[in-house]
Every structure is written in C-alpha cells, then in structure tokens.
Write a protein that holds these residues in place. Structure first.
Motif, PDB file in Angstrom:
ATOM      1  N   ARG A   1      56.137  14.472  44.208  1.00  0.00           N
ATOM      2  CA  ARG A   1      56.425  15.220  45.436  1.00  0.00           C
ATOM      3  C   ARG A   1      57.218  16.496  45.149  1.00  0.00           C
ATOM      4  NH1 ARG A   1      59.533  10.163  47.710  1.00  0.00           N
ATOM      5  NH2 ARG A   1      57.948   9.295  46.338  1.00  0.00           N
ATOM      6  N   LEU A   2      57.722  16.622  43.912  1.00  0.00           N
ATOM      7  CA  LEU A   2      58.492  17.799  43.528  1.00  0.00           C
ATOM      8  C   LEU A   2      57.634  18.870  42.871  1.00  0.00           C
ATOM      9  CD1 LEU A   2      61.643  16.020  42.056  1.00  0.00           C
ATOM     10  CD2 LEU A   2      61.302  16.878  44.379  1.00  0.00           C
ATOM     11  N   LEU A   3      56.414  18.509  42.470  1.00  0.00           N
ATOM     12  CA  LEU A   3      55.506  19.507  41.909  1.00  0.00           C
ATOM     13  C   LEU A   3      55.173  20.544  42.976  1.00  0.00           C
ATOM     14  CD1 LEU A   3      53.065  17.116  39.991  1.00  0.00           C
ATOM     15  CD2 LEU A   3      54.799  18.606  38.979  1.00  0.00           C
ATOM     16  N   GLN A   4      54.790  21.725  42.543  1.00  0.00           N
ATOM     17  CA  GLN A   4      54.401  22.777  43.480  1.00  0.00           C
ATOM     18  C   GLN A   4      52.952  23.167  43.245  1.00  0.00           C
ATOM     19  OE1 GLN A   4      56.089  23.875  46.106  1.00  0.00           O
ATOM     20  NE2 GLN A   4      57.643  22.336  45.577  1.00  0.00           N
ATOM     21  N   PRO A   5      52.053  22.788  44.170  1.00  0.00           N
ATOM     22  CA  PRO A   5      52.313  22.021  45.395  1.00  0.00           C
ATOM     23  C   PRO A   5      52.452  20.527  45.077  1.00  0.00           C
ATOM     24  CG  PRO A   5      49.973  22.447  45.206  1.00  0.00           C
ATOM     25  CD  PRO A   5      50.618  23.173  44.057  1.00  0.00           C
ATOM     26  N   PRO A   6      53.061  19.746  45.977  1.00  0.00           N
ATOM     27  CA  PRO A   6      53.156  18.294  45.781  1.00  0.00           C
ATOM     28  C   PRO A   6      51.781  17.668  45.579  1.00  0.00           C
ATOM     29  CG  PRO A   6      54.614  18.989  47.536  1.00  0.00           C
ATOM     30  CD  PRO A   6      53.772  20.189  47.185  1.00  0.00           C
ATOM     31  N   LEU A   7      51.741  16.609  44.761  1.00  0.00           N
ATOM     32  CA  LEU A   7      50.480  16.036  44.289  1.00  0.00           C
ATOM     33  C   LEU A   7      49.913  14.982  45.235  1.00  0.00           C
ATOM     34  CD1 LEU A   7      48.503  15.841  41.791  1.00  0.00           C
ATOM     35  CD2 LEU A   7      49.940  13.925  41.026  1.00  0.00           C
TER      36      LEU A   7
END
Length: 329
Positions: free
Chosen positions: A275-281
């Motif tokens: 959820r912290l990836l950009q964008p969230p996975l």
C-alpha cells in the motif's frame, strides 16, 4: 454452577462455551460468554486437563525466517492462529528442531513428552516428511497448505488458482489483452497453483503473453525489463508474489513507463508495503483469520472427537483493488 443457573443452561453447555465453542449455537454461545465475563468465572485448566487427558496445546512447527527480514505474512498467520486457538481454549506452542536435530525427531520429542495434543504444519511441500511421520504415528495434525492424495486430508488452503483467474479477469475487464507473468522459480506448490491460475485465466479471457521466472531479487529488474521490451509490449505484469513488485516498478520506470498509467501490475499476498508503493499495488489478500478458524476447527475435531476430516478445504482469496491497474487507453 452460578453461570449455568444464571444462563438457564446445563453445566456442560458452560463447559462447551469455554472449551469447545464450535459446538454451540451462536446465540447460546454469546449469552453464556457474556455471563462468564460479567461473573468473572475462570475455568480450572489443570482439572480440565486431568478429566480430558489433553493439554489444550497445539504445537506449531515454525518455518525458519531471517530476524532482520521477517516474513510478515507468516507473522500474521501466527497471530491469527493464536487468536483462533485462544477462542477455543487452546494455546500455541512454537517448536523448532534443536541444532543437529531433524524435524521428525522434534515431532517425536513432543509426542513422547505429551507436550501437545496436535500439530499444526505450514509451508508443506510435495512428499513432506512431517506429514508422513505424523500419519504413521497416528497423531492429530492439520496443515496450512495441502497434503497429497492418500495422506490425511486435514488441510486448509487458499484457492490460488481461482484467485489468479479472477485477477486476470480483472485485467480483461479493464481492456488488457497483452499480459505477462513474472514468477518465482522455486518449486513450491502454492507458486505452481498461481502460475496455473494465470494460464487458465489467460485462456478463459482470450489473452496472450509470455511468462518469465527469477531465482532471486537480483534478477527481478532485468527480467521484468525483458518482458516489457517485447513487441507487442504487455500492458500488464502479473506477479506471483508481492516481493517482486518493487523490482517490477523499477523496471517499468527504466523503460519510461508509469505503473498505473502505461502498464498495470498485480501481486499476491497483500504484504504491508504494497500500500506504500506508488501507486499502491492491486493484489490478493489471504484470509488469515478464516484460515486459522478452519484449521482450529479441524484440529478440535481430531483431538476431541477422534474423527479426521475427509476432505481438504479451499478458501477464496480476497482481491484488494488499488490504483496499479489502469484501463487500457
């Protein structure tokens, strides 16, 4: 017993509310449990053990993990198991072989000392020796994963095949037709199921695209770039595990692509960092508490009733939809 009189039930019903809640109707369990809390009743566990001949302990053979890089998924599973076992009046005993000791010897020690009433196994592989040993010892156990045909079917698992079919279907609904699969080369049953689900979904939804596999993290970016370099270029990358996602995102960036705009990426397991990836996975969450509840119910059936399950149980994965899947422009 004061609780039994106040609730208008038998002593056995109160005992079941504490020791075997799965045997009671939901409304009865709620009424009796509320009174137990209000009246501050505590069961005499030593007397219970003497009467039943059980310890109210489930031994869990914990998989090895790196303390500096712990497995968040299995930590969540352990937390769910502790909660589910506690609701049934049982405790979880963590077990790992001593240095120089085999897993079979560790199992034998627990059985000989009567330290636990049953075993819980996870990370079960094909022809798992722990399953063979406990089957031959006729000792209760349950498995997070699957046992082979002919072995006791005391298992609960996620339907990874269907979860992957559903994920491919989600991509199809967003207009994706060229999809690529990036997987882990380890020969593990759950990874095979995910790859099989991808292939089934691709056939079902009339999609095309390559597959590629990596042996470790150092290869992810290069292999993912190789997939994105193909012509026609895949508009989506389907990963068999979330740990591949940071490398897939880096590969997209290196190819001048933006995840969630130019290319879709999906994962599996819903690890905390996704959820912290950009964008969230976009990914698949394992229903850990439902898995734990089902495993405890099967263990109690074997411990208290001596009846092994006749068939394994598959539970649906939970899709987690996030902005990493765009529609095809």
């Amino acid at each position: 017993m004061d609780v039994a009189r106040a609730a208008g039930v038998s002593r056995q019903t109160v005992s079941n509310a504490i020791n075997a809640p799965h045997k009671l109707r939901a409304d009865t369990l709620e009424r009796v449990s509320t009174l137990i809390k209000e009246m501050g009743y505590r069961a005499d566990q030593s007397a219970r053990s003497l009467r039943s001949g059980t310890r109210q302990v489930i031994a869990y053979i914990t998989p090895e993990t790196d303390p500096a890089n712990p497995n968040a998924l299995m930590s969540g599973f352990l937390e769910a198991m502790v909660a589910a076992a506690g609701d049934a009046g049982y405790r979880i005993l963590l077990v790992r072989p001593r240095p120089g000791q085999s897993e079979a010897q560790a199992l034998e020690d627990i059985i000989a000392a009567r330290t636990a009433d049953a075993f819980l196994l996870s990370d079960v592989v094909d022809d798992d020796r722990r399953v063979d040993y406990l089957t031959e010892a006729d000792f209760p156990f349950a498995v997070f994963g699957r046992t082979r045909p002919g072995a006791p079917q005391a298992w609960v698992d996620v339907d990874s095949v269907q979860a992957m079919i559903d994920m491919v279907g989600l991509l199809a609904s967003h207009g994706h037709r060229q999809v690529a699969f990036l997987g882990t080369s380890a020969e593990l049953p759950w990874l095979r199921h995910r790859a099989a689900g991808f292939r089934s979904g691709k056939r079902r939804f009339g999609m095309v695209g390559p597959e590629a596999y990596v042996d470790g993290p150092d290869e992810v970016v290069a292999v993912a770039r190789g997939l994105l370099d193909r012509l026609p270029r895949p508009s989506a990358l389907v990963l068999d595990d979330d740990w591949l996602a940071p490398g897939a995102y880096a590969a997209a960036q290196a190819e001048g692509l933006t995840v969630g705009v130019d290319v879709a990426v999906t994962g599996f397991n819903d690890m905390p960092y996704t959820r912290l990836l950009q964008p969230p996975l976009t990914t698949v969450r394992l229903p850990l508490r439902r898995i734990a509840d089902a495993l405890v119910n099967r263990l109690l059936q074997a411990i208290e009733e001596g009846v092994p399950p006749e068939a394994g149980l598959l539970l649906a994965g939970e899709p987690v939809l996030r902005p990493s899947v765009p529609s095809v422009r």
